[in-house]
Structure formats: structure tokens, C-alpha cells
Design a protein around this motif. Structure first.
Motif, PDB file in Angstrom:
ATOM      1  N   PRO A 225       0.815  -1.136  -0.032  1.00  0.00           N
ATOM      2  CA  PRO A 225      -0.037   0.051  -0.128  1.00  0.00           C
ATOM      3  C   PRO A 225       0.769   1.432   0.221  1.00  0.00           C
ATOM      4  O   PRO A 225       1.956   1.317   0.595  1.00  0.00           O
ATOM      5  CB  PRO A 225      -0.636  -0.124   1.351  1.00  0.00           C
ATOM      6  N   ASP A 226       0.641   2.168  -0.877  1.00  0.00           N
ATOM      7  CA  ASP A 226       1.022   3.550  -0.917  1.00  0.00           C
ATOM      8  C   ASP A 226       0.238   4.743  -0.594  1.00  0.00           C
ATOM      9  O   ASP A 226      -0.595   5.152  -1.213  1.00  0.00           O
ATOM     10  CB  ASP A 226       1.394   3.744  -2.250  1.00  0.00           C
ATOM     11  N   ARG A 229      -0.040   7.817  -2.628  1.00  0.00           N
ATOM     12  CA  ARG A 229      -0.729   7.719  -4.055  1.00  0.00           C
ATOM     13  C   ARG A 229      -2.022   7.603  -3.529  1.00  0.00           C
ATOM     14  O   ARG A 229      -3.192   7.969  -4.127  1.00  0.00           O
ATOM     15  CB  ARG A 229      -0.189   6.838  -4.823  1.00  0.00           C
ATOM     16  N   ASP A 230      -2.546   6.549  -2.680  1.00  0.00           N
ATOM     17  CA  ASP A 230      -3.918   6.147  -2.391  1.00  0.00           C
ATOM     18  C   ASP A 230      -4.671   7.513  -1.770  1.00  0.00           C
ATOM     19  O   ASP A 230      -5.768   7.703  -2.244  1.00  0.00           O
ATOM     20  CB  ASP A 230      -3.827   5.261  -1.283  1.00  0.00           C
ATOM     21  N   ALA A 233      -5.366   9.631  -4.998  1.00  0.00           N
ATOM     22  CA  ALA A 233      -6.427   8.928  -5.676  1.00  0.00           C
ATOM     23  C   ALA A 233      -7.673   9.028  -5.250  1.00  0.00           C
ATOM     24  O   ALA A 233      -8.782   9.466  -5.555  1.00  0.00           O
ATOM     25  CB  ALA A 233      -6.126   7.612  -5.807  1.00  0.00           C
ATOM     26  N   ARG A 234      -7.956   8.973  -3.765  1.00  0.00           N
ATOM     27  CA  ARG A 234      -8.998   8.990  -2.978  1.00  0.00           C
ATOM     28  C   ARG A 234      -9.895  10.432  -3.133  1.00  0.00           C
ATOM     29  O   ARG A 234     -10.906  10.449  -3.296  1.00  0.00           O
ATOM     30  CB  ARG A 234      -9.127   8.774  -1.410  1.00  0.00           C
ATOM     31  N   TRP A 288     -13.601   0.742  -0.109  1.00  0.00           N
ATOM     32  CA  TRP A 288     -12.442   1.216  -0.956  1.00  0.00           C
ATOM     33  C   TRP A 288     -11.455  -0.082  -0.982  1.00  0.00           C
ATOM     34  O   TRP A 288     -11.410  -0.694   0.220  1.00  0.00           O
ATOM     35  CB  TRP A 288     -11.698   2.188   0.017  1.00  0.00           C
ATOM     36  N   ASP A 290      -8.164  -2.042  -3.201  1.00  0.00           N
ATOM     37  CA  ASP A 290      -7.104  -2.131  -3.987  1.00  0.00           C
ATOM     38  C   ASP A 290      -7.118  -3.310  -5.174  1.00  0.00           C
ATOM     39  O   ASP A 290      -7.092  -4.494  -4.846  1.00  0.00           O
ATOM     40  CB  ASP A 290      -5.701  -2.250  -3.528  1.00  0.00           C
ATOM     41  N   GLN A 296      -2.706   1.681  -4.641  1.00  0.00           N
ATOM     42  CA  GLN A 296      -3.812   2.487  -4.369  1.00  0.00           C
ATOM     43  C   GLN A 296      -5.351   1.838  -4.415  1.00  0.00           C
ATOM     44  O   GLN A 296      -5.080   1.171  -5.221  1.00  0.00           O
ATOM     45  CB  GLN A 296      -3.716   3.869  -4.921  1.00  0.00           C
ATOM     46  N   ARG A 297      -6.203   2.479  -3.789  1.00  0.00           N
ATOM     47  CA  ARG A 297      -7.433   1.674  -3.631  1.00  0.00           C
ATOM     48  C   ARG A 297      -8.370   2.481  -4.837  1.00  0.00           C
ATOM     49  O   ARG A 297      -8.186   3.634  -5.197  1.00  0.00           O
ATOM     50  CB  ARG A 297      -8.071   1.703  -2.178  1.00  0.00           C
TER      51      ARG A 297
END
Length: 389
Positions: A225-226, A229-230, A233-234, A288, A290, A296-297
Motif C-alpha cells: 500500500p502506498d 498515492r492512495d 487518488a481518494r 475502498w 485495491d 492504491q485503492r
């Protein structure tokens, strides 16, 4: 973008995990395999084949063409390609492309690559056949279920020609007609259902869906998990869901949802996702998860018809951030489905009844999306849904 966790699931769905016979002990190889020199550019060849098919079908769909005949047009449209999948029948390292066309009577054609060209190896005509991997020897397992009885056999590719083997299972018609006890796992242990994907995407209009060709054979592991970035994106996905920011909406399964660039308010209106809805669709819950293993999800949003509408059903909208743009993939006919925390979609009823095709993952990138068979892990936790009403 081609971010996917393919691993075992994609191997089962597309390549069969057979591997090269040279890599296995002699006793596990089964029938002799004709090894043909590797076609290094087979992916480019199949992409070109799908692009040419797309242009041919666009010409047929064109109602302004000089030879358009309104009496012939419905039948011409019904006979266009519907779905395809890749599977290596002869274990030579180059998969065959299995293309299915028509509706009332499926026309299934098997293509392979020889000397840089796509060549037809054989065909089957039946509406009631489905395909499974052949885990222990070259070939592909065919299940034919013509309204009750069941017949199972293996197709092989020998000397470039499609050949049918003996029946591995057939319903004893003298004892029964409706075969309710049959299970593929009892006939060919380890055989996995092969899910086809549509040949064309509808946005932009009639675009070849070549993502399975790009994905074939990839064995990637899930990225860690990042959080950075997550989080980014969210924020962009929530802006599309709650603040009216535009996103690109396309069908994820070929059963509607192609709208191109739109907003959430527009997309939920009648004619957005569902042309037959009388009232706007209503978001009910979201989670949410991935789905493609890139760290990222994505957001899985469940929407359904208004309680006062004439039909109550729903769909999943998969929101994915890609290069600062948001894409939404619409998946229909999923009322009973749930999602595991590692991104596997499943239908509990399918599992209980032993029906094939009820467990799958998604591969997606920009306007292209398809489902492929995955393995079900009963110990995997479910996603945590957030209620929206």
C-alpha cells in the motif's frame, strides 16, 4: 495503464497454468506436443486481427452504407462477434484466440498464429458450450449442456487442426435427461471455468478490447500500500462522487453504462447508466479496495433503482484514478455479489449451487475493462461497506 495482480487467477482464466511440456517431468506431460518455433510477435498479430475485425463490424453497423438493407440488418448485427478469450491449446507458448459470434447459435472459431499470420484452426457451432482449462494435458475442456443433459470432451490442436477427443462424461439418456448431479470438478479435477470478454468496447464507438492480449501471461504480485498515492487518488474520486467533478464512465461488462465524460448527477439520471429507469438511480453503499494491486485503492459504489421504480436491481460502479483522471466502470447484474478485501468478486449463490462463473477479478485501464476467472478463498475477509442512506 496496465496495472494488474494477475498471478494464479489470470493464469487459470487465460493460460491454464499448463506451462511448457519441456519444463515438466515426462510422466506429467500427457500426449506428445508439436513444438513450433515461438511467434515472438503474436500479441501484435492478435491486436491487428482485433483492430481489423473492429473495422469490418463498424462497416456492417453503418446504416448509411450503400448496400444497407433494413430487412437484413438485424440478422447481420446479431451475427457480429460477441466475446473472445486466449488459451494455449497445444502448450507451445503461443495462445490461441477463441472467438465467439452470433446469439441464437454460437459460432465459435479457434485461431492460432503461424508465420506471423492469424490462421483459423477449426470451429464449433453450439449455443450451449462453455470452456474450461485442461490442467493435466494439452487441449481445452468443452462442456456442452443442451437443455438438460451434459457432455464433456477435450479439444486439442494437432498439426494446426482442431480435433475432438472421446467423451470424458456424458449423461446416460436412458436413465435421466436433466443432469443435476454433474460437477466438472468430478470429471476433470482442477479444471477452471474460462470467462470470455467482449471483443469490442462501445466508448469510443466500437473500439477493440485488446487488454486481455496485453495482460496475457503476466504474473505480478501485489504492491505494498502506498498511502501518499492512495490519498491523492481518494481525493480525486471523492471529488467526482460528491463535488460534481467530471469522470469518464464506460461499461465494464458490455451491458450498459457507456457515457464518456460525465458527472455523477448526470450519470445517475434515467438514460445515464440505465436507459429504462424511470427515476434517478440511488447510491446505497461503497467500499475502498485495491482491485489491481498497484498500491492504491479503487472505490466500489453500489447503486440501485429508486424504490418507486418498476424494477429493483443495481450495479457496481468501480471508480479508479489514473494519471489524475477518474474512470468509472459499470458492472451490471450483480445484486447478490460481494467483494473480498483482496479484490475478488463472488456470488454466494453460484458457489452454493456449484454454478461456474461466479468468482472473478477485474482488469482495467482507461476505457477498457473486462472480468476474468479467479480462485475463491473462503478465508479471505470481506470488504467493509459504508452505508450511504
Amino acid at each position: 495503464m496496465r496495472k494488474m495482480v494477475l498471478g494464479l487467477a489470470l493464469c487459470l482464466a487465460l493460460s491454464g497454468c499448463g506451462g511448457s511440456p519441456a519444463e515438466e517431468p515426462a510422466e506429467a506431460q500427457g500426449l506428445p506436443v508439436q513444438v513450433i518455433g515461438p511467434e515472438e510477435d503474436w500479441q501484435e498479430v492478435y491486436v491487428k486481427f482485433l483492430e481489423d475485425l473492429c473495422e469490418e463490424e463498424k462497416a456492417i453497423l453503418n446504416m448509411e452504407r450503400p448496400d444497407y438493407d433494413p430487412n437484413d440488418y438485424p440478422a447481420q448485427v446479431e451475427n457480429l462477434s460477441k466475446e473472445y478469450f486466449l488459451y494455449d491449446l497445444d502448450w507451445d507458448g503461443v495462445p490461441e484466440l477463441v472467438l465467439r459470434s452470433g446469439w441464437d447459435s454460437w459460432d465459435t472459431r479457434f485461431y492460432t498464429v503461424r508465420d506471423g499470420e492469424v490462421t483459423e484452426a477449426g470451429r464449433r457451432e453450439s449455443r450451449y458450450i462453455s470452456f474450461f482449462t485442461s490442467p493435466d494435458r494439452p487441449g481445452i475442456i468443452v462442456q456442452d449442456t443442451p437443455k438438460g443433459p451434459v457432455f464433456v470432451y477435450r479439444l486439442t490442436l494437432e498439426d494446426g487442426e482442431l480435433r475432438q477427443g472421446d467423451y470424458l462424461y456424458e449423461t446416460d439418456m436412458e436413465k435421466q435427461f436433466s443432469d443435476l448431479t454433474y460437477r466438472m470438478e468430478d470429471v476433470v479435477p482442477g479444471a477452471a471455468y474460462i470467462r470470455g470478454c467482449r471483443t469490442m468496447a462501445e466508448w469510443p464507438e466500437h473500439t477493440p478490447l485488446t487488454l486481455p492480449v496485453d495482460d496475457y501471461g503476466r504474473k505480478e504480485t501485489a504492491a505494498e500500500p502506498d498511502p501518499e498515492r492512495d490519498g491523492a487518488a481518494r481525493s480525486l474520486i471523492l471529488a467526482a462522487l460528491e463535488e460534481g467533478t467530471s469522470f469518464c464512465a464506460v461499461s465494464g461488462d458490455g451491458w450498459g453504462g457507456d457515457a464518456g465524460w460525465t458527472t455523477m448527477e448526470e450519470y445517475l439520471q434515467p438514460g445515464g447508466i440505465e436507459e429504462y429507469a424511470e427515476k434517478p438511480l440511488v447510491p446505497r453503499r461503497r467500499c475502498w479496495v485495491d482491485l489491481d494491486g498497484d498500491g492504491q485503492r479503487e472505490c466500489v459504489l453500489y447503486v440501485e433503482r429508486d424504490p418507486e421504480d418498476f424494477i429493483r436491481d443495481g450495479c457496481f460502479l468501480i471508480f479508479s484514478e489514473q494519471q489524475k483522471d477518474v474512470y468509472a466502470y459499470c458492472l451490471n447484474y450483480i445484486d447478490r455479489m460481494d467483494v473480498t478485501a483482496d479484490g475478488v468478486f463472488f456470488d454466494p449463490w453460484y458457489l452454493e449451487e456449484g454454478i461456474d462463473g461466479g468468482v472473478w477479478r477485474l482488469s482495467f485501464g482507461e476505457n477498457l475493462c473486462y472480468q476474468y476467472t479467479a480462485a475463491y478463498d473462503a478465508s479471505a475477509p470481506l470488504v467493509e461497506w459504508e452505508a450511504l442512506d
